[in-house]
Design an enzyme around this catalytic site. Structure first.
Site, PDB file in Angstrom:
ATOM      1  N   GLY A  18     -79.107 -10.117  70.637  1.00 50.13           N
ATOM      2  CA  GLY A  18     -78.620 -10.719  69.392  1.00 50.13           C
ATOM      3  C   GLY A  18     -77.126 -10.576  69.250  1.00 50.13           C
ATOM      4  O   GLY A  18     -76.630 -10.128  68.216  1.00 50.13           O
ATOM      5  N   ALA A  19     -76.393 -10.954  70.307  1.00 50.90           N
ATOM      6  CA  ALA A  19     -74.940 -10.734  70.323  1.00 50.90           C
ATOM      7  C   ALA A  19     -74.161 -11.966  69.882  1.00 50.90           C
ATOM      8  O   ALA A  19     -72.986 -12.103  70.171  1.00 50.90           O
ATOM      9  CB  ALA A  19     -74.505 -10.294  71.718  1.00 50.90           C
ATOM     10  N   ILE A  23     -73.501  -7.748  63.573  1.00 45.15           N
ATOM     11  CA  ILE A  23     -73.377  -6.421  64.172  1.00 45.15           C
ATOM     12  C   ILE A  23     -73.360  -6.528  65.701  1.00 45.15           C
ATOM     13  O   ILE A  23     -72.615  -5.833  66.381  1.00 45.15           O
ATOM     14  CB  ILE A  23     -74.553  -5.526  63.702  1.00 45.15           C
ATOM     15  CG1 ILE A  23     -74.521  -5.366  62.174  1.00 45.15           C
ATOM     16  CG2 ILE A  23     -74.531  -4.171  64.388  1.00 45.15           C
ATOM     17  CD1 ILE A  23     -75.789  -4.781  61.571  1.00 45.15           C
ATOM     18  N   THR A  44     -78.706 -19.053  71.190  1.00 47.70           N
ATOM     19  CA  THR A  44     -77.590 -20.013  71.166  1.00 47.70           C
ATOM     20  C   THR A  44     -76.382 -19.365  71.842  1.00 47.70           C
ATOM     21  O   THR A  44     -76.143 -18.178  71.628  1.00 47.70           O
ATOM     22  CB  THR A  44     -77.197 -20.339  69.702  1.00 47.70           C
ATOM     23  OG1 THR A  44     -78.168 -19.809  68.813  1.00 47.70           O
ATOM     24  CG2 THR A  44     -77.064 -21.802  69.485  1.00 47.70           C
ATOM     25  N   GLU A  49     -70.112 -17.384  74.245  1.00 43.38           N
ATOM     26  CA  GLU A  49     -69.189 -17.868  75.272  1.00 43.38           C
ATOM     27  C   GLU A  49     -67.742 -17.769  74.774  1.00 43.38           C
ATOM     28  O   GLU A  49     -66.845 -17.410  75.529  1.00 43.38           O
ATOM     29  CB  GLU A  49     -69.563 -19.298  75.671  1.00 43.38           C
ATOM     30  CG  GLU A  49     -70.769 -19.276  76.606  1.00 43.38           C
ATOM     31  CD  GLU A  49     -71.399 -20.638  76.825  1.00 43.38           C
ATOM     32  OE1 GLU A  49     -72.265 -20.728  77.701  1.00 43.38           O
ATOM     33  OE2 GLU A  49     -71.033 -21.598  76.123  1.00 43.38           O
ATOM     34  N   ASP A  70     -84.539 -16.284  74.827  1.00 43.45           N
ATOM     35  CA  ASP A  70     -85.340 -16.276  73.598  1.00 43.45           C
ATOM     36  C   ASP A  70     -86.224 -15.030  73.653  1.00 43.45           C
ATOM     37  O   ASP A  70     -87.166 -14.950  74.439  1.00 43.45           O
ATOM     38  CB  ASP A  70     -86.190 -17.547  73.515  1.00 43.45           C
ATOM     39  CG  ASP A  70     -87.020 -17.570  72.230  1.00 43.45           C
ATOM     40  OD1 ASP A  70     -87.040 -16.553  71.494  1.00 43.45           O
ATOM     41  OD2 ASP A  70     -87.647 -18.612  71.967  1.00 43.45           O
ATOM     42  N   TYR A 166     -90.819  -8.012  56.748  1.00 45.36           N
ATOM     43  CA  TYR A 166     -89.654  -7.536  57.527  1.00 45.36           C
ATOM     44  C   TYR A 166     -89.632  -6.013  57.527  1.00 45.36           C
ATOM     45  O   TYR A 166     -89.438  -5.365  58.562  1.00 45.36           O
ATOM     46  CB  TYR A 166     -88.382  -8.108  56.883  1.00 45.36           C
ATOM     47  CG  TYR A 166     -87.076  -7.524  57.381  1.00 45.36           C
ATOM     48  CD1 TYR A 166     -86.550  -7.907  58.609  1.00 45.36           C
ATOM     49  CD2 TYR A 166     -86.368  -6.587  56.616  1.00 45.36           C
ATOM     50  CE1 TYR A 166     -85.337  -7.380  59.061  1.00 45.36           C
ATOM     51  CE2 TYR A 166     -85.165  -6.058  57.064  1.00 45.36           C
ATOM     52  CZ  TYR A 166     -84.650  -6.454  58.286  1.00 45.36           C
ATOM     53  OH  TYR A 166     -83.465  -5.926  58.733  1.00 45.36           O
ATOM     54  N   LYS A 170     -89.648  -3.108  60.496  1.00 49.04           N
ATOM     55  CA  LYS A 170     -88.610  -2.080  60.642  1.00 49.04           C
ATOM     56  C   LYS A 170     -89.235  -0.672  60.595  1.00 49.04           C
ATOM     57  O   LYS A 170     -88.754   0.238  61.279  1.00 49.04           O
ATOM     58  CB  LYS A 170     -87.519  -2.260  59.575  1.00 49.04           C
ATOM     59  CG  LYS A 170     -86.681  -3.524  59.794  1.00 49.04           C
ATOM     60  CD  LYS A 170     -85.883  -3.455  61.111  1.00 49.04           C
ATOM     61  CE  LYS A 170     -84.928  -4.604  61.326  1.00 49.04           C
ATOM     62  NZ  LYS A 170     -84.151  -4.518  62.557  1.00 49.04           N
TER      63      LYS A 170
HETATM   64  N1  LIG Z   1     -76.642  -7.403  58.379  1.00 44.40           N
HETATM   65  C1  LIG Z   1     -77.240  -6.508  57.608  1.00 44.40           C
HETATM   66  O1  LIG Z   1     -76.881  -6.309  56.440  1.00 44.40           O
HETATM   67  C2  LIG Z   1     -78.381  -5.693  58.145  1.00 44.40           C
HETATM   68  C3  LIG Z   1     -79.000  -4.765  57.310  1.00 44.40           C
HETATM   69  C4  LIG Z   1     -80.050  -4.016  57.822  1.00 44.40           C
HETATM   70  C5  LIG Z   1     -80.453  -4.176  59.132  1.00 44.40           C
HETATM   71  N2  LIG Z   1     -79.840  -5.103  59.910  1.00 44.40           N
HETATM   72  C6  LIG Z   1     -80.321  -5.263  61.272  1.00 44.40           C
HETATM   73  O2  LIG Z   1     -79.209  -5.323  62.129  1.00 44.40           O
HETATM   74  C7  LIG Z   1     -79.510  -6.205  63.225  1.00 44.40           C
HETATM   75  C8  LIG Z   1     -78.414  -7.270  63.324  1.00 44.40           C
HETATM   76  O3  LIG Z   1     -78.346  -7.967  62.107  1.00 44.40           O
HETATM   77  P1  LIG Z   1     -77.148  -8.971  61.783  1.00 44.40           P
HETATM   78  O4  LIG Z   1     -77.282  -9.275  60.315  1.00 44.40           O
HETATM   79  O5  LIG Z   1     -75.888  -8.465  62.313  1.00 44.40           O
HETATM   80  O6  LIG Z   1     -77.508 -10.240  62.658  1.00 44.40           O
HETATM   81  P2  LIG Z   1     -78.334 -11.546  62.292  1.00 44.40           P
HETATM   82  O7  LIG Z   1     -77.502 -12.422  61.449  1.00 44.40           O
HETATM   83  O8  LIG Z   1     -79.679 -11.180  61.778  1.00 44.40           O
HETATM   84  O9  LIG Z   1     -78.422 -12.179  63.748  1.00 44.40           O
HETATM   85  C9  LIG Z   1     -79.460 -11.860  64.572  1.00 44.40           C
HETATM   86  C10 LIG Z   1     -79.031 -12.052  66.028  1.00 44.40           C
HETATM   87  O10 LIG Z   1     -80.235 -12.014  66.769  1.00 44.40           O
HETATM   88  C11 LIG Z   1     -80.339 -13.214  67.519  1.00 44.40           C
HETATM   89  N3  LIG Z   1     -81.744 -13.588  67.575  1.00 44.40           N
HETATM   90  C12 LIG Z   1     -82.601 -13.830  66.550  1.00 44.40           C
HETATM   91  N4  LIG Z   1     -83.787 -14.214  67.036  1.00 44.40           N
HETATM   92  C13 LIG Z   1     -83.664 -14.216  68.391  1.00 44.40           C
HETATM   93  C14 LIG Z   1     -84.527 -14.539  69.467  1.00 44.40           C
HETATM   94  N5  LIG Z   1     -85.786 -14.977  69.267  1.00 44.40           N
HETATM   95  N6  LIG Z   1     -84.052 -14.429  70.728  1.00 44.40           N
HETATM   96  C15 LIG Z   1     -82.783 -14.033  70.961  1.00 44.40           C
HETATM   97  N7  LIG Z   1     -81.927 -13.701  70.000  1.00 44.40           N
HETATM   98  C16 LIG Z   1     -82.357 -13.804  68.735  1.00 44.40           C
HETATM   99  C17 LIG Z   1     -79.476 -14.254  66.795  1.00 44.40           C
HETATM  100  O11 LIG Z   1     -78.966 -15.254  67.664  1.00 44.40           O
HETATM  101  P3  LIG Z   1     -79.762 -16.657  67.892  1.00 44.40           P
HETATM  102  O12 LIG Z   1     -80.238 -17.111  66.554  1.00 44.40           O
HETATM  103  O13 LIG Z   1     -78.778 -17.594  68.527  1.00 44.40           O
HETATM  104  O14 LIG Z   1     -80.859 -16.380  68.838  1.00 44.40           O
HETATM  105  C18 LIG Z   1     -78.344 -13.375  66.309  1.00 44.40           C
HETATM  106  O15 LIG Z   1     -77.406 -13.179  67.346  1.00 44.40           O
HETATM  107  C19 LIG Z   1     -80.896  -6.783  62.958  1.00 44.40           C
HETATM  108  O16 LIG Z   1     -81.858  -6.043  63.669  1.00 44.40           O
HETATM  109  C20 LIG Z   1     -81.067  -6.569  61.464  1.00 44.40           C
HETATM  110  O17 LIG Z   1     -82.435  -6.461  61.093  1.00 44.40           O
HETATM  111  C21 LIG Z   1     -78.813  -5.863  59.452  1.00 44.40           C
END
Ligand SMILES: NC(=O)c1ccc[n+]([C@@H]2O[C@H](COP(=O)([O-])OP(=O)(O)OC[C@H]3O[C@@H](n4cnc5c(N)ncnc54)[C@H](OP(=O)(O)O)[C@@H]3O)[C@@H](O)[C@H]2O)c1
Length: 205
Positions: A18-19, A23, A44, A49, A70, A166, A170
């Site tokens: 999920g890069a 985060i 995506t 890139e 995926d 969700y 977790k």
């Molecule tokens: N942001 C917050 O406030 C928060 C709070 C608590 C916990 N977290 C946890 O922190 C982590 C990162 O969260 P974030 O908010 O920074 O990111 P995010 O916006 O949730 O993005 C998720 C990332 O995972 C990728 N992803 C999702 N489904 C995927 C799949 N099937 N295959 C491959 N990649 C996939 C997405 O890219 P694609 O869609 O292109 O695949 C994206 O890069 C998550 O585990 C989230 O639950 C975040």
């Protein structure tokens, strides 16, 4: 500049799932800045890139390696793992960051939404962990890390119905992280490769 404490990680490989955004992209960038090779995966590729190009033009000592995957598809994960093991020297750090937070409540959410959250948040994390463990054994890495990005939702249930499923995924990460910690304590005496000291770390965000 590479900080002394990070020097031993220079040229080693981290997988960040999920890069693409948030985060994940921040961690990937920070690791490239410290000299690591970072395989950043997502479905995506656009931003990943761009990140690779930015890291290169900024003159960071590491390398960003975008990989389309995926994570809800086991074959995709296994082929990414196999590419990392054959084209590079396996994984040294696995950061299970990708998460899916669909607003599918228990009473009115869709089964497809629940499945997506289970697939990405629980099953992909487990498959990536097992693959990373196999790679660490294969390459005799004795200081690897497996890091699970969890959430406060993995530690308490808030009164918001859209977060309940969700939250369940977790909580699963909390259990899996502790389970991994216990399994790693049991395994070293029973395997042939000496000590593997992976430190499963749970990052609460
Ligand atoms: N942001 C917050 O406030 C928060 C709070 C608590 C916990 N977290 C946890 O922190 C982590 C990162 O969260 P974030 O908010 O920074 O990111 P995010 O916006 O949730 O993005 C998720 C990332 O995972 C990728 N992803 C999702 N489904 C995927 C799949 N099937 N295959 C491959 N990649 C996939 C997405 O890219 P694609 O869609 O292109 O695949 C994206 O890069 C998550 O585990 C989230 O639950 C975040």
């Amino acid at each position: 500049m590479v900080r002394p404490s990070m020097e031993r990680w220079g040229d080693r490989l981290a997988l960040v799932t999920g890069a693409l955004v948030g985060i994940g992209v921040a961690m990937a960038q920070a690791l490239v800045q410290q000299g690591l090779k970072v395989v950043g995966c997502a479905r995506t590729m656009g931003n990943i890139e761009e990140l690779a190009a930015e890291c290169k033009s900024a003159g960071y000592p590491g390398t960003s390696i975008p990989y389309r995957c995926d994570l809800s598809n086991e074959e995709d994960i296994l082929s990414m793992s196999s590419a990392i093991r054959s084209q590079h020297s396996g994984v040294d750090i696995c950061i299970n960051n990708a998460g899916s937070g669909r607003p599918d409540s228990l009473l009115s959410g869709s089964t497809s939404g629940w499945k997506e959250m289970l697939n990405v948040n629980v099953l992909a994390l487990s498959i990536c962990t097992q693959e990373a463990y196999q790679s660490l054994k294969e390459w005799n890495v004795d200081d690897g890390h497996i890091i699970n990005i969890n959430s406060m939702s993995g530690h308490r249930v808030v009164p918001q119905s859209v977060t309940h499923f969700y939250s369940a995924t977790k909580y699963a990460i909390t259990a899996l992280t502790e389970g991994l910690r216990q399994e790693l304590r049991e395994h070293p005496p029973h395997i042939q490769i000496g000590d593997i000291q992976m430190r499963p770390t749970e990052q609460v965000t």
